[in-house]
Structure formats: C-alpha cells, structure tokens
Design an enzyme around this catalytic site. Sequence first.
Site, short mmCIF file in Angstrom:
data_model
loop_
_atom_site.label_atom_id
_atom_site.label_comp_id
_atom_site.label_asym_id
_atom_site.label_seq_id
_atom_site.Cartn_x
_atom_site.Cartn_y
_atom_site.Cartn_z
N HIS A 103 -20.47 -21.43 -11.92
CA HIS A 103 -21.41 -20.30 -12.35
C HIS A 103 -22.49 -20.57 -11.31
O HIS A 103 -23.35 -21.32 -11.12
CB HIS A 103 -22.05 -20.50 -13.88
N HIS A 141 -15.26 -21.51 4.68
CA HIS A 141 -14.13 -21.87 4.52
C HIS A 141 -14.42 -23.25 3.52
O HIS A 141 -15.07 -24.16 3.61
CB HIS A 141 -13.29 -22.33 5.30
#
Length: 211
Positions: A141, A150
């Site tokens: 979250h 990446h």
Amino acid sequence: MPDTKPVIIIGAGDHAKVLLDILLEQKVNVIGLTDKSITKGTCIYGVSVIGDDSEILKYKTDEIELVNGIGSVGNTSIRQKVFNSLKEKGYVFRSVIHETAILSKRARLGEGVQLLAGAIVNTEAEIGDNTIINTKTSIDHGCIIGKHCHIAPGCVLSGCVTVGNGTHIGTGSSIIQGINIGSNVLVGAGSVVVNDVPDNVTVFGVPAKVH
C-alpha cells in the site's frame, strides 16, 4: 472479447517472449516483433520478427499500440531511451497485465506498465510509465514507483516505499516500510534495504550498504 487494435512488440528476446505469451493468451492481435539482432522473418510463437524499429514508423500513431519488450538486467537506460524516442513521435505504449496479477482498483498505473505473473500491487500504490513489476513481486500500500524502473522477480516492497526513476531492484530483494530509494539506483539481488538510498549508487547486502 479480443482486443482489435494491433500491437507491435519492441524486442524479440526473453522478456519480449514473456510479454508475447501473455498477449497471445489474451487474444491480442500482435502483428510482429522488432529486433535488429534477429533475422527478419524469424517466427516466435507464431509471430514474425518484422525487422528493426524503423518498421514501426510505417504505421500511423493511431493505428497501433507498442509494447516495450526490451529487458532490463541492472540497467534500465535502453528501455527508457526507446520508450522516450517513440513517445516523442506520438506512439502509445500498451500496459501488459498477466491474468494472475493482483491489482487494486485504487492503485494507479502509468503508460506501458508491465505486471507479470503473480505480481501484487496494493491499494494507493502508484507505478510510473514503462516500469516492470516482475514475476511474484509484491508492491504494498502507498508505494510510489517511478518511471522506467524494473522491480525484478520475487521482490517485496513494504508499505509506503518510494523508488525513483530508472532504478533496478534485483531479484528477491526486500525493502522495509517507509524507505526512500533514489533514481538510477541498482539494488543487488537478495538485498534487505533498511535505510534510505541516495541517487546514482549501487547497494547490496543484508542489510544493504552503498558499494
């Protein structure tokens, strides 16, 4: 229903094959792959390599979507250069989301984001343009991941982690909650990051340190 807008994948290496596999399963119309290092006409999963990236320019910007199949092993600069060059010409990059990825309705994705098999992006997370969230990586979250990043397979980012543009987080790394990682950072595989990381450095280890 199948997506009727044709797609061209940039690159024909291993990462491109992963994306092609997802798109074919989703019945997307992939009309070809571009890769100057692979012989034109080479067939991959029934889809041909059509030449180098100049083939893209034969299509109007509203006729196709692009998928960035260039991989990133420690350095995201090539992916970023290709993305920016074709965006400047007006082309649109399609996001690719594997059917097993879990994406909160309250998360936000930029353009051309790739969520691979088993990836999790939780509520209020933000993922920047042209970023890969690789296989079985968990973004919890409130995380904010920049552009052209990446996050490699098996990483775990706890709540409210911030990652700057162009950063590579290596396979199996863990980032504790609330950490800020700068831009153009390389986090070595298997690292545990417990302190903030500045821009333009390499860190690795348990706990991760600048090297």
